[in-house]
Design a protein around this motif. Structure first.
Motif, PDB file in Angstrom:
ATOM      1  N   TYR A  23       0.859  -1.189   0.000  1.00 35.55           N
ATOM      2  CA  TYR A  23       0.000   0.000   0.000  1.00 35.55           C
ATOM      3  C   TYR A  23       0.890   1.232   0.000  1.00 35.55           C
ATOM      4  CZ  TYR A  23      -3.351   3.541   1.514  1.00 35.55           C
ATOM      5  OH  TYR A  23      -4.132   4.665   1.601  1.00 35.55           O
ATOM      6  N   TYR A  24       0.803   2.050  -1.069  1.00 43.19           N
ATOM      7  CA  TYR A  24       1.623   3.247  -1.205  1.00 43.19           C
ATOM      8  C   TYR A  24       0.867   4.420  -0.579  1.00 43.19           C
ATOM      9  CZ  TYR A  24       4.338   0.179  -4.098  1.00 43.19           C
ATOM     10  OH  TYR A  24       5.096  -0.881  -4.532  1.00 43.19           O
ATOM     11  N   MET A  25       1.384   4.890   0.542  1.00 43.15           N
ATOM     12  CA  MET A  25       0.653   5.784   1.428  1.00 43.15           C
ATOM     13  C   MET A  25       0.340   7.134   0.810  1.00 43.15           C
ATOM     14  SD  MET A  25       3.112   4.658   4.592  1.00 43.15           S
ATOM     15  CE  MET A  25       2.588   5.890   5.765  1.00 43.15           C
ATOM     16  N   ASP A  26       1.281   7.707   0.065  1.00 44.73           N
ATOM     17  CA  ASP A  26       1.079   9.039  -0.509  1.00 44.73           C
ATOM     18  C   ASP A  26       0.002   9.030  -1.593  1.00 44.73           C
ATOM     19  OD1 ASP A  26       2.980  10.002   1.191  1.00 44.73           O
ATOM     20  OD2 ASP A  26       4.568  10.155  -0.312  1.00 44.73           O
ATOM     21  N   ASP A  27       0.074   8.028  -2.463  1.00 51.34           N
ATOM     22  CA  ASP A  27      -0.855   7.963  -3.596  1.00 51.34           C
ATOM     23  C   ASP A  27      -2.136   7.195  -3.279  1.00 51.34           C
ATOM     24  OD1 ASP A  27       0.909   9.385  -5.206  1.00 51.34           O
ATOM     25  OD2 ASP A  27       1.961   7.553  -5.806  1.00 51.34           O
ATOM     26  N   LYS A  28      -2.168   6.504  -2.121  1.00 53.40           N
ATOM     27  CA  LYS A  28      -3.319   5.690  -1.722  1.00 53.40           C
ATOM     28  C   LYS A  28      -3.639   4.627  -2.780  1.00 53.40           C
ATOM     29  CE  LYS A  28      -5.474   9.024   1.401  1.00 53.40           C
ATOM     30  NZ  LYS A  28      -6.731   9.722   1.785  1.00 53.40           N
ATOM     31  N   ILE A  29      -2.595   3.901  -3.177  1.00 53.45           N
ATOM     32  CA  ILE A  29      -2.742   2.845  -4.172  1.00 53.45           C
ATOM     33  C   ILE A  29      -2.314   1.505  -3.567  1.00 53.45           C
ATOM     34  CG2 ILE A  29      -1.854   1.933  -6.362  1.00 53.45           C
ATOM     35  CD1 ILE A  29      -1.635   4.774  -7.361  1.00 53.45           C
ATOM     36  N   PHE A  47      -4.246  -3.548  -9.247  1.00 49.72           N
ATOM     37  CA  PHE A  47      -4.031  -2.268  -8.593  1.00 49.72           C
ATOM     38  C   PHE A  47      -5.385  -1.683  -8.190  1.00 49.72           C
ATOM     39  CE2 PHE A  47      -0.372  -2.852 -11.315  1.00 49.72           C
ATOM     40  CZ  PHE A  47       0.683  -2.460 -10.510  1.00 49.72           C
ATOM     41  N   TRP A  48      -5.404  -1.040  -7.038  1.00 52.93           N
ATOM     42  CA  TRP A  48      -6.623  -0.408  -6.534  1.00 52.93           C
ATOM     43  C   TRP A  48      -6.261   1.006  -6.087  1.00 52.93           C
ATOM     44  CZ3 TRP A  48      -8.985  -2.019  -1.171  1.00 52.93           C
ATOM     45  CH2 TRP A  48     -10.050  -1.161  -0.858  1.00 52.93           C
ATOM     46  N   ASN A  49      -6.776   1.997  -6.818  1.00 55.22           N
ATOM     47  CA  ASN A  49      -6.514   3.406  -6.524  1.00 55.22           C
ATOM     48  C   ASN A  49      -7.691   3.945  -5.707  1.00 55.22           C
ATOM     49  OD1 ASN A  49      -6.299   6.279  -6.661  1.00 55.22           O
ATOM     50  ND2 ASN A  49      -4.993   6.093  -8.467  1.00 55.22           N
ATOM     51  N   GLN A  50      -7.430   4.251  -4.444  1.00 56.68           N
ATOM     52  CA  GLN A  50      -8.507   4.720  -3.570  1.00 56.68           C
ATOM     53  C   GLN A  50      -8.894   6.169  -3.858  1.00 56.68           C
ATOM     54  OE1 GLN A  50      -6.688   3.733   0.267  1.00 56.68           O
ATOM     55  NE2 GLN A  50      -8.183   2.111   0.521  1.00 56.68           N
ATOM     56  N   VAL A  51      -8.031   6.922  -4.518  1.00 60.28           N
ATOM     57  CA  VAL A  51      -8.350   8.315  -4.856  1.00 60.28           C
ATOM     58  C   VAL A  51      -9.342   8.357  -6.010  1.00 60.28           C
ATOM     59  CG1 VAL A  51      -7.436  10.524  -5.634  1.00 60.28           C
ATOM     60  CG2 VAL A  51      -6.134   9.142  -4.002  1.00 60.28           C
ATOM     61  N   SER A  69     -12.381  -1.472 -13.397  1.00 58.03           N
ATOM     62  CA  SER A  69     -13.609  -1.618 -12.617  1.00 58.03           C
ATOM     63  C   SER A  69     -13.748  -0.484 -11.617  1.00 58.03           C
ATOM     64  CB  SER A  69     -13.596  -2.966 -11.871  1.00 58.03           C
ATOM     65  OG  SER A  69     -14.724  -3.091 -11.019  1.00 58.03           O
ATOM     66  N   ASN A  70     -14.981  -0.285 -11.143  1.00 53.48           N
ATOM     67  CA  ASN A  70     -15.155   0.535  -9.950  1.00 53.48           C
ATOM     68  C   ASN A  70     -14.673  -0.267  -8.742  1.00 53.48           C
ATOM     69  OD1 ASN A  70     -17.228  -1.364  -9.863  1.00 53.48           O
ATOM     70  ND2 ASN A  70     -18.752   0.058  -9.109  1.00 53.48           N
ATOM     71  N   GLN A  71     -14.492   0.376  -7.608  1.00 53.97           N
ATOM     72  CA  GLN A  71     -13.913  -0.328  -6.464  1.00 53.97           C
ATOM     73  C   GLN A  71     -14.895  -1.275  -5.782  1.00 53.97           C
ATOM     74  OE1 GLN A  71     -12.436   2.597  -3.704  1.00 53.97           O
ATOM     75  NE2 GLN A  71     -14.452   3.299  -3.104  1.00 53.97           N
ATOM     76  N   GLN A  72     -16.174  -1.196  -6.119  1.00 53.26           N
ATOM     77  CA  GLN A  72     -17.137  -2.175  -5.629  1.00 53.26           C
ATOM     78  C   GLN A  72     -17.133  -3.452  -6.475  1.00 53.26           C
ATOM     79  OE1 GLN A  72     -18.023   1.083  -6.214  1.00 53.26           O
ATOM     80  NE2 GLN A  72     -18.010   1.741  -4.072  1.00 53.26           N
TER      81      GLN A  72
END
Length: 224
Positions: A100-106, A129-133, A159-162
């Protein structure tokens, strides 16, 4: 007469006369090579903007906040659950390794990645990969999607995160329980979402395997 200072000098000199080589550990030059925190046997709730959104279960959680970029490492496997606003589970995720890359929230999920969404659809790949931003999930690796009535395989995925609205970029095959459940036209794969074939998808008959145009699945199309 030997003063106390002289005694100290003599002792120091004699200490090196034993003929034994002293072995010392190497100095740590790069401070960022070590984690700043290591936690074992973790079950932890993670908040986003003051709201509990995730649950993490892992054998070992390492934090490298001096690295550039800083990240969390889960090299002994991880299990994640994502909650909605009323704490129902929207999706569950498992992987052999995760970062988990803290700065980019990935999130970067590696090897034996398995995801299950609220509809019971199951996704399997070796890199995700999952981009939370941006709230997007994506991969350019092979992916397999098990739906109640069919199995879809291909390369490249968004995909969307759901994991309810998704697009397969390079479809390799769609496998149905019944052959007539799929129509093939102009070297592309057309999915008939109105039919409801029954049976065990694990013993599905392969209808056709070919490269095809991207397939996009939305909530309305994927509801069974």
């Amino acid at each position: 007469m030997i003063t106390s200072f002289g005694v100290v000098i003599v002792l120091l000199l004699c200490s090196g006369c034993g003929g034994r080589n002293k072995t010392f550990g190497e100095a740590i030059v790069e401070r960022d090579s070590l984690p700043t925190m290591v936690t074992l046997g973790v079950t932890n709730l993670v908040s986003d903007s003051g709201v509990t959104r995730y649950r993490i279960v892992t054998e070992e959680w390492e934090i490298y906040d001096k690295k550039k970029p800083p990240y969390w490492a889960f090299e002994k496997g991880v299990y994640l659950e994502k909650f909605d606003s009323v704490f129902d589970i929207e999706a569950s995720i498992k992987a052999d390794t995760a970062y988990y890359y803290m700065d980019d929230k990935i999130w970067k999920l590696v090897r034996n990645v398995e995801i299950e969404n609220v509809k019971g659809e199951r996704f399997e790949t070796d890199l995700l990969f999952w981009n939370q931003v941006t709230e997007k999930v994506y991969s350019d690796e092979f992916i397999r999607i098990d739906q109640p009535d069919r199995i879809i395989t291909g390369y490249g995925f968004e995909s969307n995160q759901q994991m309810t609205n998704y697009r397969i970029l390079n479809v390799q095959g769609i496998f149905y329980v019944e052959d007539e459940a799929m129509a093939v036209k102009n070297d592309s794969l057309a999915v008939d979402t109105t039919s409801q074939p029954s049976g065990d998808p694990s013993v599905a008959t392969p209808v056709r395997s070919l490269q095809a145009e991207p397939i996009e699945i939305t909530d309305s199309l994927s509801e069974q």
